[in-house]
Design a protein around this motif. Sequence first.
Motif, mmCIF file in Angstrom:
data_model
loop_
_atom_site.group_PDB
_atom_site.id
_atom_site.type_symbol
_atom_site.label_atom_id
_atom_site.label_comp_id
_atom_site.label_asym_id
_atom_site.label_seq_id
_atom_site.Cartn_x
_atom_site.Cartn_y
_atom_site.Cartn_z
ATOM 1 N N GLY A 190 6.778 8.741 0.698
ATOM 2 C CA GLY A 190 7.753 8.769 1.769
ATOM 3 C C GLY A 190 9.321 8.448 1.417
ATOM 4 N N GLN A 191 9.588 7.838 0.658
ATOM 5 C CA GLN A 191 10.853 7.549 0.271
ATOM 6 C C GLN A 191 11.778 8.434 -0.864
ATOM 7 O OE1 GLN A 191 8.242 5.899 -0.781
ATOM 8 N NE2 GLN A 191 8.687 4.177 -2.048
ATOM 9 N N ASN A 215 0.203 -4.746 0.868
ATOM 10 C CA ASN A 215 1.736 -5.216 0.343
ATOM 11 C C ASN A 215 2.227 -6.150 1.509
ATOM 12 O OD1 ASN A 215 1.616 -4.064 -2.001
ATOM 13 N ND2 ASN A 215 2.889 -2.375 -1.670
ATOM 14 N N LEU A 216 2.308 -5.510 2.914
ATOM 15 C CA LEU A 216 2.758 -6.132 3.909
ATOM 16 C C LEU A 216 2.147 -7.711 4.244
ATOM 17 C CD1 LEU A 216 4.861 -6.457 6.323
ATOM 18 C CD2 LEU A 216 3.356 -4.784 7.711
ATOM 19 N N LEU A 230 1.333 -1.847 10.936
ATOM 20 C CA LEU A 230 2.319 -0.797 10.411
ATOM 21 C C LEU A 230 2.331 0.393 11.395
ATOM 22 C CD1 LEU A 230 1.570 -1.055 6.607
ATOM 23 C CD2 LEU A 230 3.708 -1.332 7.504
ATOM 24 N N GLU A 231 3.377 1.085 11.618
ATOM 25 C CA GLU A 231 3.247 2.171 12.228
ATOM 26 C C GLU A 231 3.579 3.549 11.416
ATOM 27 O OE1 GLU A 231 6.417 2.957 15.571
ATOM 28 O OE2 GLU A 231 5.394 5.008 15.769
ATOM 29 N N THR A 244 5.105 6.902 10.151
ATOM 30 C CA THR A 244 6.159 7.310 10.445
ATOM 31 C C THR A 244 6.517 8.828 9.899
ATOM 32 O OG1 THR A 244 7.644 6.309 8.995
ATOM 33 C CG2 THR A 244 7.577 5.260 11.145
ATOM 34 N N PRO A 297 8.748 10.098 7.498
ATOM 35 C CA PRO A 297 9.704 9.498 6.584
ATOM 36 C C PRO A 297 11.089 10.257 6.516
ATOM 37 C CG PRO A 297 8.005 10.685 5.230
ATOM 38 C CD PRO A 297 7.738 10.663 6.826
ATOM 39 N N VAL A 345 10.115 -4.620 -1.123
ATOM 40 C CA VAL A 345 9.448 -3.581 -1.557
ATOM 41 C C VAL A 345 8.023 -3.873 -1.031
ATOM 42 C CG1 VAL A 345 8.207 -2.553 -3.707
ATOM 43 C CG2 VAL A 345 10.454 -3.322 -3.691
ATOM 44 N N LEU A 346 7.566 -5.122 -1.117
ATOM 45 C CA LEU A 346 6.105 -5.169 -0.002
ATOM 46 C C LEU A 346 6.209 -4.548 1.376
ATOM 47 C CD1 LEU A 346 5.167 -8.728 -1.963
ATOM 48 C CD2 LEU A 346 4.173 -6.377 -2.474
ATOM 49 N N LYS A 347 7.481 -4.962 1.860
ATOM 50 C CA LYS A 347 7.410 -4.487 3.292
ATOM 51 C C LYS A 347 7.861 -3.049 3.640
ATOM 52 C CE LYS A 347 9.174 -6.978 6.541
ATOM 53 N NZ LYS A 347 10.176 -7.721 7.672
ATOM 54 N N GLY A 358 7.998 -0.417 0.885
ATOM 55 C CA GLY A 358 7.996 0.350 -0.290
ATOM 56 C C GLY A 358 6.941 1.495 -0.216
ATOM 57 N N VAL A 359 6.079 1.367 0.998
ATOM 58 C CA VAL A 359 5.421 2.814 1.150
ATOM 59 C C VAL A 359 6.165 3.497 2.337
ATOM 60 C CG1 VAL A 359 3.144 3.722 1.831
ATOM 61 C CG2 VAL A 359 3.121 1.722 0.455
ATOM 62 N N GLY A 360 7.012 4.714 1.822
ATOM 63 C CA GLY A 360 7.712 4.938 2.570
ATOM 64 C C GLY A 360 7.426 5.527 4.099
ATOM 65 N N GLN A 361 6.407 6.042 4.232
ATOM 66 C CA GLN A 361 5.989 6.587 5.514
ATOM 67 C C GLN A 361 5.110 5.673 6.512
ATOM 68 O OE1 GLN A 361 4.809 6.951 2.441
ATOM 69 N NE2 GLN A 361 2.823 8.119 2.524
ATOM 70 N N MET A 362 5.509 4.068 6.211
ATOM 71 C CA MET A 362 4.849 3.171 7.108
ATOM 72 C C MET A 362 6.079 2.124 7.459
ATOM 73 S SD MET A 362 1.598 4.363 6.840
ATOM 74 C CE MET A 362 0.713 3.109 7.760
ATOM 75 N N ARG A 363 6.227 1.835 8.680
ATOM 76 C CA ARG A 363 7.117 0.905 8.727
ATOM 77 C C ARG A 363 6.545 -0.325 9.744
ATOM 78 N NH1 ARG A 363 10.588 3.581 11.962
ATOM 79 N NH2 ARG A 363 9.329 2.682 13.824
ATOM 80 N N ASP A 389 6.187 4.889 -8.114
ATOM 81 C CA ASP A 389 6.515 5.798 -6.839
ATOM 82 C C ASP A 389 6.897 6.975 -7.356
ATOM 83 O OD1 ASP A 389 4.697 3.970 -5.315
ATOM 84 O OD2 ASP A 389 6.436 2.884 -5.147
#
Lengths: 362, 362, 362, 362
Positions: A199-200, A228-229, A242-243, A245, A247, C193-195, C197-202, C221
């Motif tokens: 996503g990034q 991770n979170l 987590l939502e 989103t 990206p 990064v842990l919070k 770092g997977v870009g399509q999740m917030r 990634d």
Amino acid sequence: MPEDVGTAAGTLYQDMRSAHLTPLWTLEGDIMSTTPRPKSRPWMWKWSTLYDIAERAGRSVPVERGGDRRAIALSNPGLGGLPYATNTLWAAVQWLNGREVAPAHRHTSNAVRFIIDGAGSYSTVDGDQVFLERGDLVLTPAWTWHDHGSISQERAIWMDGLDIPLNNYLDASFFEPYPKASQAPSGTLNGTVLKYGVGQMRPAWEKPSTSPPMSTYKWGDTERALTNLAQADASPFDDVALEFTNPHTGSAVLPTLGCWIQLIRPGVRTRAHRHTGSAVYLAFEGHGSTIIDGMRFDWGPGDMFVVPSWAFHEHWNASSERAILFSINDLPVVAGLGKYREQPFDQGDGHQNIAGAFDSKA
Amino acid sequence: MPEDVGTAAGTLYQDMRSAHLTPLWTLEGDIMSTTPRPKSRPWMWKWSTLYDIAERAGRSVPVERGGDRRAIALSNPGLGGLPYATNTLWAAVQWLNGREVAPAHRHTSNAVRFIIDGAGSYSTVDGDQVFLERGDLVLTPAWTWHDHGSISQERAIWMDGLDIPLNNYLDASFFEPYPKASQAPSGTLNGTVLKYGVGQMRPAWEKPSTSPPMSTYKWGDTERALTNLAQADASPFDDVALEFTNPHTGSAVLPTLGCWIQLIRPGVRTRAHRHTGSAVYLAFEGHGSTIIDGMRFDWGPGDMFVVPSWAFHEHWNASSERAILFSINDLPVVAGLGKYREQPFDQGDGHQNIAGAFDSKA
Amino acid sequence: MPEDVGTAAGTLYQDMRSAHLTPLWTLEGDIMSTTPRPKSRPWMWKWSTLYDIAERAGRSVPVERGGDRRAIALSNPGLGGLPYATNTLWAAVQWLNGREVAPAHRHTSNAVRFIIDGAGSYSTVDGDQVFLERGDLVLTPAWTWHDHGSISQERAIWMDGLDIPLNNYLDASFFEPYPKASQAPSGTLNGTVLKYGVGQMRPAWEKPSTSPPMSTYKWGDTERALTNLAQADASPFDDVALEFTNPHTGSAVLPTLGCWIQLIRPGVRTRAHRHTGSAVYLAFEGHGSTIIDGMRFDWGPGDMFVVPSWAFHEHWNASSERAILFSINDLPVVAGLGKYREQPFDQGDGHQNIAGAFDSKA
Amino acid sequence: MPEDVGTAAGTLYQDMRSAHLTPLWTLEGDIMSTTPRPKSRPWMWKWSTLYDIAERAGRSVPVERGGDRRAIALSNPGLGGLPYATNTLWAAVQWLNGREVAPAHRHTSNAVRFIIDGAGSYSTVDGDQVFLERGDLVLTPAWTWHDHGSISQERAIWMDGLDIPLNNYLDASFFEPYPKASQAPSGTLNGTVLKYGVGQMRPAWEKPSTSPPMSTYKWGDTERALTNLAQADASPFDDVALEFTNPHTGSAVLPTLGCWIQLIRPGVRTRAHRHTGSAVYLAFEGHGSTIIDGMRFDWGPGDMFVVPSWAFHEHWNASSERAILFSINDLPVVAGLGKYREQPFDQGDGHQNIAGAFDSKA
């Protein structure tokens, strides 16, 4: 000075009625309530029931044009027989037999699928074919062609989430069958996942897409994000939440549907809060309870339940295993239109008193 | 192969019902219609009726806490008795006697007022007092305190437009009375109009405001904009049509309500089109007709009428005087959520055949 | 009628000069050129030179307050001795000895680092400590505290990219040393990064962040994204090119700096094009050539080179191994201010004639 | 341990220089200053000089292709002979004789004009012809065709503001002459003003425009906004200050140029502050002083002066008449790229000590 209010008003109200006019002052409390009065009720559908019904439908009901999908809709008992899970959300369990094809069509309702058991099935969304695996979130944004099929002998089963109630409320339903049963998939399997699934990173020659560019959020990434979170942060109300989103914009996956994945860690009991907006949850993994307006809903894998607008709710994982909840909500609508409000439950330690446990038979 | 479909399915459907589950395949056409099927009907309320009812209410019904407003709601005959003009829009005529006070309150519904006869009345919106003059558009965004009063002996009358149906549909209603009947106005009369009323200029030390910064759009500016635009351009479907906007963002005046002012020039008959989204019109000045799905609605000053979603409509000013329509619509919702569609009527010269004239008595 | 133009104008020009006034008509071609005339020249710095110089600096120059960093800046020969790689971009190679600390400070310049060899070094950005590994992209947005350190015996080396020239051009430089040499890192290593770092999740309880929420884009990634994209699509001008983005908004990683990673597949020679905006490249892996305005730049691992604004450029990987280019650019500025233009080289097959090979000694 | 630092470093620095490399540690204070060090100096150009020079140019210099405009540029003495008013801003006085035509062209620089004396002159911007009247602000966004002409016998004079320095800094200059001297104007005079000139109304069939939809902001509206605002509010630093905005987005009129109009009320002395970003002022009406970094600049109608980045400045109208300042600034760039900072002068009563009065001869 009002002249003989009683009689004059009586006639007045009759005349209003026949003129299709209604006085505000006789109904203000009803149409402008102090706080929300949702008709949707907290409710739960057990996996054993959902699976049993779906399996029997799989045996006795063909997937054909007209119906197009073997989807069985959660029908909130508060909504007077409407086949809707909440005021704004449609949720269903869908069953696809091995080798079946659910024919291609498109509609103005936005749709998501969360895969419970993919078993060799696939979706083709605007030509992009993706194989469905447990935990995948698959999007079919409004007016995208989509069909589902299977290359295995096994049945697939997943949760559907759509904005059908909202779409109908807004008098905005359009529907069109595809000329054939299936679309011809493009050459690259999982093409949109390959292009946009990290996503990034964005293909440097493309502009950001206001609709999510990829049709599928793969479980591997989703689980990694949860894990991770969990090491870094959590919400007091929703634990490790987590939502999903877009990206390219940071917004919800669809203009009318939000999707969340939540890890409730072993031993965690969240604080209760309430907010406007409704949600439908799928217990994806593990066991736990959600307390909604004082009623305890005990859930295990496959159970689905509803949290209506402005209902206090908290999650509780009393087990020693992780529990994972997937959910859809209407927050993009509610918040996007400026209707979002939130309130923590601020008595005692933030936990509700539990008045009883939900039993759909009771 | 399905086994004995008839019986198995029969039992299945019974079991579904008792489990609060509904099969999609039995109702797809109903919940996913090919095109919209609005329940709201095209309808018109004549000024003579509206005025007569309002005047009688003005004599016999006091404005008091609880009701708070002497507003009489257009109640669309297609909506089964609900006091709503369309699926999403509340519209009403409001009457305020001279020297009266409609007490201060706030609510999460967004509201606009379009002044038919101000006669010395005023609104105070979050402390900003503005005197109401014919043709003014006054906003009370969600959760702003507002009260109305009068310093004259005369009654004032205006059109109210609110998103009450949507607010209730979304289970998002909150309401609060102000501790006193009226707010203390700030020192500067029309303060927000003075600060922000020339839309292309912003106080240099302020950031753009996502809510319209001024509470009132004065008729003088509105009329000037109409007269100017008439010299430069027009729409084939709506003639000289302007949308009121938030000059700090260019968006609709409220997140859930759009407001338009339209000049139909003498002799102009627009082409018909249809689109998703509904509207309530007030004939503000002049005479003309609007043809909605083949039915002719002849209007004059003060008449109000409804155009539902996906209904063909065209405007016709057969007179030699200008005609002006004010309207509210739900397009910010419909378009904002990605549900907007539009279709020109492309037969012949773009005009519908007229099957008859509307008569509310018929 | 002009009176005796020669003399009058002569005096006029003298009077202008002494009044600090300049006539447009004498310089229009200079200040409003038909096409851009960048002073920055295409140039390359070889890795052998960069490494040799850096290593010697590592031996002879301490990292101390005042200098704060052992960074050696690419100084474009076209810029008259300024230590800038292009008009807008600062690029440098930075060397950190084992166990060294580059002291904490902050500045209004935005900065990125791309790690060539991390070797046990770390950066702490606003309290979030991340270990630096080959291929990682690390951000220090404007005014974030940052220090670098090492827990190993080995030297680390990376590429720095900053907007120093722009920051100075805009007269916007602020700088502040941190009270101590290092920040105390927060408890969680790689927290951002842990919070994020997977870009399509917030995190569901957070709003999108207009600044990139994570300080580091990990190579794992990035490489996965490159490998995936190579299976699905490519640009004719840039081959398999990805831009690093802020997953919460889709915009460039920093308001003034864009970052790209590009895979030039074996055998691929891209078509040439030119556009406004400048870039500095680091050849990260493999060997290839970039042809810039007809001059061939042959690069291998560690080489850095500049493509100025409006210079035709194409990439060529004649080898049988993949080649990877990292680059920084000023496109967020150029495009963000409406100054972006692009033009394909449309002669023949889209490839430039090669007039010669770059030799920094020549 | 560094080995014989002196010699090694000496050779090292030589080797760096010949390799076009520069060590950060020898220049950090220069390229990363603690606070901004603008080269642009506070300066003023008196109207008597500007007018005298312009008038003489009007007599002796024709307006012809190549020069295209009789514009005389403020050339900041701090910028080493560059014809720029500040680092980012071009400002000039332009003189057009009666019946002259300044030929049509377009360029990527954004431009504004503020009319001092229109006298029957007009501008045609992308076909829209507008007559220029005192106090009008006229925009020619990047790459719009524009020519100026006159239908009277009198000379017109105005202030030009462009982003030429920035455009050149970014290596983004493109320029093209129009095939003819003038564009054919469209049928409607002032068409864009008629369509969009009441900023809070937008033609209902159009989408918001990201570029300001109207070419001209008429003085009548501007003055009304100033007079209104003066009754409602003011800034302690800028008194009654308004920014011209794009009413469709709320943003600055051009991506690289902001425009302000300020009324300094009789007797008002503002508090001093400083911020990043530079501005060029035109004293449009009345008399007053601006104190910049302790130097007093006394101005009257037609005088132009510069406030550089990070210079303290305050305005003082000691007269009994209103004073009006027009100004252009680079804040859309500085703030848009995240480089904005502001600081009030917080000694005593917020007023600077005045060290002397500016005299361009001194």
